[in-house]
Scaffold this active site. Sequence first.
Site, short mmCIF file in Angstrom:
data_model
loop_
_atom_site.label_atom_id
_atom_site.label_comp_id
_atom_site.label_asym_id
_atom_site.label_seq_id
_atom_site.Cartn_x
_atom_site.Cartn_y
_atom_site.Cartn_z
N GLY A 1 59.75 58.97 23.87
CA GLY A 1 59.36 57.55 23.96
C GLY A 1 58.21 57.20 23.03
O GLY A 1 57.46 58.06 22.58
N ARG B 1 52.47 50.76 24.85
CA ARG B 1 51.31 50.19 25.55
C ARG B 1 49.99 50.90 25.21
O ARG B 1 48.92 50.42 25.55
CB ARG B 1 51.56 50.21 27.07
CG ARG B 1 52.49 49.09 27.52
CD ARG B 1 52.95 49.27 28.96
NE ARG B 1 53.88 50.38 29.09
CZ ARG B 1 54.34 50.83 30.26
NH1 ARG B 1 53.95 50.27 31.38
NH2 ARG B 1 55.20 51.83 30.29
N GLN C 1 66.01 63.22 19.85
CA GLN C 1 66.74 62.08 20.41
C GLN C 1 66.47 60.91 19.46
O GLN C 1 65.38 60.35 19.45
CB GLN C 1 66.23 61.76 21.83
CG GLN C 1 67.02 60.67 22.52
CD GLN C 1 66.34 60.15 23.77
OE1 GLN C 1 65.12 60.20 23.90
NE2 GLN C 1 67.13 59.62 24.70
N GLY D 1 67.46 56.42 27.10
CA GLY D 1 67.20 56.70 28.51
C GLY D 1 66.93 58.17 28.78
O GLY D 1 67.24 59.06 27.97
N ASP E 1 54.13 62.89 29.47
CA ASP E 1 52.91 62.08 29.62
C ASP E 1 52.28 62.20 31.00
O ASP E 1 51.57 61.31 31.45
CB ASP E 1 53.23 60.61 29.30
CG ASP E 1 54.29 60.02 30.23
OD1 ASP E 1 54.81 60.75 31.09
OD2 ASP E 1 54.57 58.82 30.09
N GLY F 1 60.62 54.58 40.16
CA GLY F 1 61.89 54.69 40.85
C GLY F 1 61.63 55.03 42.31
O GLY F 1 60.79 55.87 42.62
N TYR G 1 15.00 74.06 8.11
CA TYR G 1 16.41 74.25 7.81
C TYR G 1 16.63 75.69 7.37
O TYR G 1 16.02 76.15 6.41
CB TYR G 1 16.88 73.29 6.70
CG TYR G 1 18.29 73.61 6.24
CD1 TYR G 1 19.35 73.53 7.14
CD2 TYR G 1 18.55 74.03 4.94
CE1 TYR G 1 20.64 73.87 6.75
CE2 TYR G 1 19.84 74.37 4.55
CZ TYR G 1 20.88 74.28 5.46
OH TYR G 1 22.15 74.62 5.08
N TYR H 1 21.08 75.86 -2.04
CA TYR H 1 22.09 75.19 -2.88
C TYR H 1 21.47 74.79 -4.21
O TYR H 1 20.46 74.06 -4.24
CB TYR H 1 22.58 73.95 -2.12
CG TYR H 1 23.74 73.22 -2.75
CD1 TYR H 1 24.84 73.92 -3.24
CD2 TYR H 1 23.74 71.83 -2.82
CE1 TYR H 1 25.91 73.23 -3.80
CE2 TYR H 1 24.82 71.14 -3.38
CZ TYR H 1 25.89 71.85 -3.87
OH TYR H 1 26.95 71.17 -4.42
C1 UD1 Z 1 60.91 57.13 34.94
C2 UD1 Z 1 61.96 57.28 36.03
C3 UD1 Z 1 61.39 56.71 37.33
C4 UD1 Z 1 60.11 57.42 37.67
C5 UD1 Z 1 59.12 57.37 36.52
C6 UD1 Z 1 57.95 58.28 36.79
C7 UD1 Z 1 64.21 57.14 35.04
C8 UD1 Z 1 65.36 56.28 34.77
N1 UD1 Z 1 63.18 56.56 35.66
O1 UD1 Z 1 60.70 55.76 34.73
O2 UD1 Z 1 62.32 56.87 38.39
O3 UD1 Z 1 59.53 56.87 38.84
O4 UD1 Z 1 59.73 57.83 35.30
O5 UD1 Z 1 56.94 58.10 35.83
O6 UD1 Z 1 64.23 58.31 34.72
N2 UD1 Z 1 61.96 59.30 27.51
C9 UD1 Z 1 62.66 59.90 26.49
N3 UD1 Z 1 63.77 59.28 26.03
C10 UD1 Z 1 64.23 58.13 26.53
C11 UD1 Z 1 63.50 57.51 27.58
C12 UD1 Z 1 62.38 58.13 28.04
O7 UD1 Z 1 62.28 60.96 26.01
O8 UD1 Z 1 65.24 57.66 26.06
C13 UD1 Z 1 60.76 59.95 28.01
C14 UD1 Z 1 59.51 59.14 27.79
O9 UD1 Z 1 58.90 59.49 26.57
C15 UD1 Z 1 58.67 59.54 28.98
C16 UD1 Z 1 59.68 59.88 30.05
O10 UD1 Z 1 60.90 60.10 29.39
O11 UD1 Z 1 57.91 60.70 28.72
C17 UD1 Z 1 59.84 58.77 31.08
O12 UD1 Z 1 60.26 57.60 30.42
P1 UD1 Z 1 59.72 56.18 30.85
O13 UD1 Z 1 60.29 55.16 29.94
O14 UD1 Z 1 58.23 56.22 30.97
O15 UD1 Z 1 60.40 56.02 32.28
P2 UD1 Z 1 59.89 55.14 33.48
O16 UD1 Z 1 60.39 53.75 33.31
O17 UD1 Z 1 58.45 55.33 33.69
MG MG Z 2 56.82 56.07 32.50
#
Ligand code: UD1
Ligand code: MG
Length: 489
Positions: free
Chosen positions: A15, A19, A79, A84, A118, A155, A381, A402
């Site tokens: 991701g 923000r 990716q 997702g 993260d 979630g 020094y 120096y």
């Molecule tokens: C996700 C969960 C949510 C949970 C929350 C906890 C899903 C659908 N939702 O939501 O249930 O409560 O984390 O913090 O899983 N990432 C990728 N590739 C992608 C999308 C995301 O590598 O295509 C990585 C992001 O970099 C991040 C992590 O996955 O490290 C979570 O992604 P993020 O977009 O923060 O998911 P949330 O909406 O927070």
């Molecule tokens: Mg998140």
Amino acid sequence: MSANRPAAVVVLAAGEGTRMKSATPKVLHEICGRSLVGHVVAASRELDPAHLVVVVGHAREQVTAHLAGIDADVRTAVQYEQNGTGHAVRMALEELGGVWGSPRTESGGGTVIVVCGDTPLLTGETLARLAATHEADGNAVTVLTAEVPDSTGYGRIVRDAGGAVTAIVEHKDASDSQRAIREINSGVFAFDGALLADALGKVRTDNSQGEEYLTDVLGILREAGHRVGAAVGSDHRQILGINNRVQLAEARALLNARLLEQAMLAGVTVVDPAGTFVDVTVTFGQDAVIHPGTQLLGATHVAEGAEVGPNTRLKDTRVGRGARVDNTVADGAVIGDAASVGPFAYLRPGTVLGSKAKAGTYVEMKNATIGEGTKVPHLSYVGDATIGEYTNIGAASVFVNYDGEHKHHTTVGSHCKTGSDNMFVAPVTIGDGAYTAAGSVITKDVPPGALAVARGQQRNIEGWVARKRPGSAAATAAQSAVQVDSDGR
Ligand code: UD1
Ligand code: MG
């Protein structure tokens, strides 16, 4: 596959982290001396997984290079588009190939742990507990959950009347009654690898974000008749995910407090934990005392009974037993047992202070070895030098290292007494037991036991003020002093 050794840990870090409003990718921001993803990788390593795969996407060259620097055995899966969390895990399994890849073989290949890149506060212990619960219960999937004060954005964990987990519903897709649920998905899972790979192929994108949700795997596996479980985490702060710099600071404060608490419980006095900052790599001996306003960074070690601070920043510095370091900045220095540094000293890389040695007030040192009991107390020094034992360097001395093009070395022997305001013009050597006169510019070697005098002779011009500044306050003062003298008072 034993409960202690998962087949793989998959870290999601593709991701963008918009923000954060930063030119630096989110997972490369640092707290307590380690990147966010570095913390997650370190916690994952504690499980000793057969494979550790990080899914990269946004700024992937930078993230991949960083990962190679911190852990040579980390694999990365790209990716290209962030479709997702489910899609991200699919990319990781494809990268692993073999039992999980496409085409997939029969056997499953053990437990796969999925974590987000993260969540830097997550511990290896929590991951191990999740893996153990997962395997002991014989689950197809086990989700790490937590009760949080405010579940907005997370979630939600949906359970049936009997308390069994039935689904995870994303905030954006949840009904009002589901939004009232305070038990949330931490984003950390343990899966049966083969069932995960199967289920990921069935995840759809008909949700509010049009993404492949990893969370949908839960419902898919349950409907197929597999066991779905949850492990409720004891400390919801561990799963704090970093999305902005406010959360970054919050996580830093929590981790710093955790590190200092461990130190205090191991016998270190931390006078003001809120005003003391440490990296994860810092170590302490018992009865070390840390005063307020102190930052200890990198591979810094503060040995038994040493006292550091206030207002001190030490990076990659070793402080010996019983040493005292006050109002000091040091980087790459070694401070001997019972040595004294500061107040207001600056020790740069390559400084090695022997035991009972002193680098005093307004003293800067660099690439200098200072022998046992040797003192450089004031305003000096010392660069590119070797000084023997029990030597005293006079106030306001400069090791002139120096020449404008090259650096040169100065050697001072043991039991020397050099005068105040000396310049040691390198390369130059002062023999053991030698003295130098105050105000000397030492350009030639001084033999052992000699006194070197290298300064202009003093000349007094009698009556100069009376002749050149007649009627001045100085002339009047001089005249009364001469009067007093001749009156014999
Ligand atoms: C996700 C969960 C949510 C949970 C929350 C906890 C899903 C659908 N939702 O939501 O249930 O409560 O984390 O913090 O899983 N990432 C990728 N590739 C992608 C999308 C995301 O590598 O295509 C990585 C992001 O970099 C991040 C992590 O996955 O490290 C979570 O992604 P993020 O977009 O923060 O998911 P949330 O909406 O927070
Ligand atoms: Mg998140």
